[in-house]
Design an enzyme around this catalytic site. Sequence first.
Site, PDB file in Angstrom:
ATOM      1  N   SER A 151     -51.443  50.992  50.033  1.00 14.42           N
ATOM      2  CA  SER A 151     -50.704  51.474  48.856  1.00 14.42           C
ATOM      3  C   SER A 151     -49.686  52.482  49.343  1.00 14.42           C
ATOM      4  O   SER A 151     -49.912  53.164  50.359  1.00 14.42           O
ATOM      5  CB  SER A 151     -51.650  52.157  47.859  1.00 14.42           C
ATOM      6  OG  SER A 151     -50.894  52.880  46.886  1.00 14.42           O
ATOM      7  N   TYR A 164     -58.402  58.322  46.704  1.00 11.95           N
ATOM      8  CA  TYR A 164     -57.697  57.029  46.765  1.00 11.95           C
ATOM      9  C   TYR A 164     -56.606  57.074  47.831  1.00 11.95           C
ATOM     10  O   TYR A 164     -56.518  56.187  48.691  1.00 11.95           O
ATOM     11  CB  TYR A 164     -57.092  56.700  45.402  1.00 11.95           C
ATOM     12  CG  TYR A 164     -56.337  55.387  45.383  1.00 11.95           C
ATOM     13  CD1 TYR A 164     -57.021  54.177  45.423  1.00 11.95           C
ATOM     14  CD2 TYR A 164     -54.940  55.342  45.337  1.00 11.95           C
ATOM     15  CE1 TYR A 164     -56.337  52.959  45.423  1.00 11.95           C
ATOM     16  CE2 TYR A 164     -54.252  54.136  45.328  1.00 11.95           C
ATOM     17  CZ  TYR A 164     -54.951  52.948  45.376  1.00 11.95           C
ATOM     18  OH  TYR A 164     -54.279  51.749  45.366  1.00 11.95           O
TER      19      TYR A 164
END
Length: 257
Positions: A151, A164
């Site tokens: 990501s 995350y």
Amino acid sequence: MSASLTSELAGRIAVVTGASSGIGEQVAQALARRGAAVALLARREDRLTAICADIEARGERAVPFSVDVTDSAAVDDVARRVRETLGPAGIVVNNAGIMLPTPLGDPEPKDWADQTALNVGAVNYTVLAFGGQLVEAAAAHGVADLVNIASIAGKTLFPGYSAYAASKSYVIHLGRSLRAELGPKQVRVTTVEPGIVDTELQSHIPSEESRERLAGTRTRIEWLTPEDVADAVTYTVCLPPRVNLAEIAILPTRQPA
Ligand code: NDP
């Protein structure tokens, strides 16, 4: 398609984790359309079965494997069954992941642990379980591909989402290191770093306020579709064997970072 791309993936065996929705589902569909035989991994068996039926109805090959990829023994077992059913995997797309906010002061230790287990642990288990097959497939076909879906959060600051973001930084650096190790064996390693994509991912966030904050970005940013990311994955695995697109940051045009 550019003339420098090979036209198809016939004869190649692909494995996609997190293939029951979102990016993984579209990657599985796109690779099958190009001729790869695809193994779809996720927990929701009904969804996998329906997606495979859809692919097979087009005359392409897809096999569902219901598995929790945070269970290393179960991933090893699926790797063995994929090899028996389809042959050695020559494209592995390490995609399953979750994104949960983890603001300090509002501790949810389980959310930290769950993200580490899936976004880091399962990525490791998948590499370990399929690494040997990738090397074998590269020797047989002249090239193989490990594609890890990270990501852009792994490269930028993402306040309130530290667990995350850190898990995705792990995936980015793992990819760089593995590429140095596997490249000489003709296994390409590609890390894909998407910005915001319209999938189920955001719906798993427990806090309504956090969900609404993300949804609010739609007023100024047109989110990517999972097909956009699938196109990038397909592009990279169709490149000539000498070309390894090592990192792909794919962002909505209006998303700054
Ligand atoms: P989705 O929620 O649509 O897909 C997640 C997939 O992971 C599902 O197929 C889910 O299937 C699977 N999964 C979750 N837990 C497990 C498990 N324990 N075992 C096996 N499979 C599991 O989200 P996306 O498509 O958006 O996410 C795919 C990847 O893309 C993730 O790694 C995410 O971090 C990354 N990403 C997403 C972005 C976005 O904005 N959407 C942006 C940047 C990166 P099931 O529940 O059936 O097991």
